[in-house]
Design an enzyme around this catalytic site. Structure first.
Site, PDB file in Angstrom:
ATOM      1  N   ASP A  80      36.841  40.022  32.625  1.00  0.00           N
ATOM      2  CA  ASP A  80      35.450  39.790  33.009  1.00  0.00           C
ATOM      3  C   ASP A  80      34.610  41.025  32.646  1.00  0.00           C
ATOM      4  O   ASP A  80      35.012  42.149  32.949  1.00  0.00           O
ATOM      5  CB  ASP A  80      35.470  39.575  34.541  1.00  0.00           C
ATOM      6  N   GLY A 213      27.789  35.698  39.298  1.00  0.00           N
ATOM      7  CA  GLY A 213      27.102  35.999  40.552  1.00  0.00           C
ATOM      8  C   GLY A 213      27.088  34.809  41.486  1.00  0.00           C
ATOM      9  O   GLY A 213      26.093  34.549  42.170  1.00  0.00           O
ATOM     10  N   ILE A 235      33.269  34.045  41.142  1.00  0.00           N
ATOM     11  CA  ILE A 235      33.118  34.465  42.538  1.00  0.00           C
ATOM     12  C   ILE A 235      33.901  35.758  42.751  1.00  0.00           C
ATOM     13  O   ILE A 235      35.094  35.823  42.448  1.00  0.00           O
ATOM     14  CB  ILE A 235      33.678  33.395  43.509  1.00  0.00           C
TER      15      ILE A 235
HETATM   16  P1  13P Z   1      29.654  37.679  42.731  1.00  0.00           P
HETATM   17  O1  13P Z   1      30.238  38.998  43.086  1.00  0.00           O
HETATM   18  O2  13P Z   1      28.210  37.578  43.075  1.00  0.00           O
HETATM   19  O3  13P Z   1      30.455  36.552  43.289  1.00  0.00           O
HETATM   20  O4  13P Z   1      29.737  37.559  41.128  1.00  0.00           O
HETATM   21  C1  13P Z   1      30.989  37.613  40.507  1.00  0.00           C
HETATM   22  C2  13P Z   1      30.867  37.593  39.034  1.00  0.00           C
HETATM   23  O5  13P Z   1      29.957  37.039  38.478  1.00  0.00           O
HETATM   24  C3  13P Z   1      31.934  38.245  38.258  1.00  0.00           C
HETATM   25  O6  13P Z   1      31.644  38.241  36.906  1.00  0.00           O
END
Ligand code: 13P
Length: 288
Positions: A80, A213, A235
């Site tokens: 990620d 997000g 998440i």
């Molecule tokens: P959150 O922390 O808001 O859940 O977002 C996670 C995310 O988008 C990881 O790439």
């Protein structure tokens, strides 16, 4: 086992979303995989650069393999927000199923140039690539006490999304549509810009779109976003809050020193978050 592309394709056709849950510790993975196995949901385990450096890229791949074999669950690994071509290549070499190259802070042409390199490298290993256009702010380590205002200029522009996908041939695109990493202190973030999502979708057609997000995003907006073409939702913050909050309470209220005992409640709290997201994203009973 079916491959990851199959699940994105199905999610798009049937209008549900693949959950991506981030982790940096094995206890979190236990909670995630326990619940996904029980609910028969395919799942993507995500690690940011920081999370993967802490856990280890090879270690994450080995764990995915063991858990796949043990549960029969379609479990995939995504890097990620990979920030450099070098690190993304390391994740591909280690055996990740997909990588997200985040060049969103770069000028568009530079973002396209590096993403193209990532796609070229990933292709011969059958690894999927997620790109990003538009800026998704902040990080997953914070609760925001003030209202988070996304700037209009940071939202994904349909023309740029189209150009990016056409030139890079990335498999997925992360879009900036009003969500942000982290969560407002109220627990509920501002509404998504579904108008922006719909405009992007209209322009890019069948491309797979990703919502980052996801923590704190109003549930009705998530449902609408899935109907409008989002096929993966990330998440992290909600899982971290549940895990850390529970662990803090457990450690302060007991003299227990045995990790497999004091971690039990924290694992259960992760399971609870996972169950609510799998239900919301409608990804249960989709492993066939
Ligand atoms: P959150 O922390 O808001 O859940 O977002 C996670 C995310 O988008 C990881 O790439």
């Amino acid at each position: 086992m079916k491959n990851l592309k199959y699940y994105f394709q199905r999610a798009q056709e049937e209008k549900w979303a693949m959950p991506q849950f981030n982790f940096s510790d094995f206890s979190q993975v236990r909670g995630i995989v326990n619940k996904c196995a029980e609910m028969k949901s395919p799942v993507i385990l995500g690690t940011s650069e920081g999370e993967s450096k802490f856990f280890g890229l090879e270690e994450a791949v080995a764990l995915r393999n063991v858990l796949r074999n043990k549960t029969g669950l379609p479990i995939f690994l995504n890097l990620d927000h990979g920030k450099s071509l070098d690190y993304v290549k390391k994740a591909i070499d280690a055996g990740y199923d997909m990588v997200h190259f985040d060049g969103s802070k770069l000028p568009l042409e530079e973002n396209i140039k590096i993403t193209k390199e990532v796609v070229k490298y990933a292709k011969w290993k059958n690894v999927l690539v997620e790109g990003e256009v538009g800026k998704i702010g902040t990080d997953s380590s914070r609760l925001y006490s003030e209202k988070f205002e996304i700037k209009e200029e940071d939202l994904t522009k349909p023309e740029e999304a189209f150009k990016f996908l056409k030139e890079t041939k990335a498999n997925l695109l992360a879009v900036s549509i009003g969500s942000f990493h982290g969560i407002e202190i109220s627990g509920i973030d501002p509404n998504l810009r579904l108008d922006v999502l719909k405009a992007v979708k209209e322009k890019v057609g069948d491309a797979f779109l990703v919502l980052h997000g996801g923590s704190g995003t109003p549930e009705d907006d998530i449902k609408e976003a899935i109907k409008s073409g989002i096929v993966k939702i990330n998440i992290n913050t909600e899982l971290r809050m549940a895990f850390a909050g529970n662990l803090r309470r457990a450690l302060s209220s007991t003299e227990e020193i045995v990790p497999y005992k004091f971690l039990q409640e924290a694992i259960k709290s992760v399971e609870k978050v996972v169950a609510s997201k799998v239900k919301l994203f409608d990804s249960a009973n989709k492993i066939y």
